[in-house]
Design a protein around this motif. Structure first.
Motif, short mmCIF file in Angstrom:
data_model
loop_
_atom_site.label_atom_id
_atom_site.label_comp_id
_atom_site.label_asym_id
_atom_site.label_seq_id
_atom_site.Cartn_x
_atom_site.Cartn_y
_atom_site.Cartn_z
N ASP A 56 45.59 41.02 39.35
CA ASP A 56 45.91 41.59 40.67
C ASP A 56 44.70 42.32 41.24
OD1 ASP A 56 47.84 41.90 42.67
OD2 ASP A 56 48.40 43.90 41.94
N LYS A 57 44.04 43.09 40.39
CA LYS A 57 42.85 43.84 40.81
C LYS A 57 41.73 42.88 41.22
CE LYS A 57 39.64 47.39 39.22
NZ LYS A 57 39.15 48.14 38.08
N LYS A 60 42.52 41.34 44.58
CA LYS A 60 42.28 42.30 45.66
C LYS A 60 40.78 42.41 45.95
CE LYS A 60 43.30 47.10 46.99
NZ LYS A 60 42.13 47.19 47.82
N GLN A 61 39.96 42.44 44.89
CA GLN A 61 38.51 42.49 45.09
C GLN A 61 38.03 41.27 45.87
OE1 GLN A 61 37.44 42.72 40.93
NE2 GLN A 61 37.21 44.95 40.96
N ARG A 63 39.79 39.41 47.98
CA ARG A 63 40.25 39.50 49.38
C ARG A 63 39.36 40.46 50.18
NH1 ARG A 63 45.46 38.49 47.03
NH2 ARG A 63 45.80 40.68 46.53
N ASP A 64 39.00 41.58 49.56
CA ASP A 64 38.11 42.55 50.23
C ASP A 64 36.74 41.92 50.51
OD1 ASP A 64 40.17 44.40 50.04
OD2 ASP A 64 39.26 45.54 48.39
N GLN A 89 44.80 33.17 41.51
CA GLN A 89 46.21 33.13 41.90
C GLN A 89 47.01 32.08 41.13
OE1 GLN A 89 45.66 32.88 46.17
NE2 GLN A 89 46.24 35.02 46.42
N ASP A 136 51.50 42.73 47.53
CA ASP A 136 50.42 43.66 47.81
C ASP A 136 50.97 45.08 47.65
OD1 ASP A 136 48.28 45.11 48.77
OD2 ASP A 136 48.62 44.57 50.87
#
Length: 149
Positions: A56-57, A60-61, A63-64, A89, A136
């Motif tokens: 998950d982390k 997120k990285q 996506r950022d 994913q 999210d």
């Protein structure tokens, strides 16, 4: 599920090596390195829930990074991050729908007896293991705030 998530990722690394799929191999190695790093740091063996937290982390990285690269006009780098995100994913469970998240929030509020914003931590504590890797957390947190506020 008989095989752990970590075993599945490890098997996929070997398959990617055999298939000479360099892009997938690189991303799978990044995932395994992140898992190994957390295991070494915490002197433990991660279970599937903890592996999902690592994934998950990482997602997120990515996506950022995609947002930053696109903002800087570096579509080539954004595309590379997007491909890594898709591979990450593959190991995550199906995302929850808005209705499923709302139902989980209602159940968590009911089970904790939350009455207001001061109970947000309790509600998030109940929700986190249920939605980790499937939603999210920022959006879930905002929805809990709206429900309690």
């Amino acid at each position: 599920m008989s095989d752990s998530l970590k075993q599945r990722i490890d098997a996929d690394m070997k398959a990617a090596m055999r298939a000479k799929d360099r892009e997938r191999l690189g991303t799978v190695r990044l995932i395994l390195a992140a898992i190994k790093q957390r295991e070494v740091d915490e002197r433990t063996t991660l279970d599937d829930t903890q592996v999902l937290a690592v994934l998950d982390k990482m997602a997120k990285q990515r996506r950022d990074s995609i947002a930053q690269y696109e903002g800087a006009g570096r579509q080539d780098l954004a595309d590379k991050e997007q491909r890594e995100l898709e591979i990450i994913q593959d190991y995550m469970p199906q995302p929850l729908s808005a209705a499923e998240i709302a139902a989980l929030i209602d159940a968590a509020v009911a089970s904790t007896g939350a009455g207001g914003m001061q109970d947000m931590g309790k509600v998030m504590g109940v929700l986190r293991p249920q939605v980790q890797g499937r939603a999210d957390m920022g959006a879930v947190s905002a929805a809990v705030k709206a429900r309690l506020g």
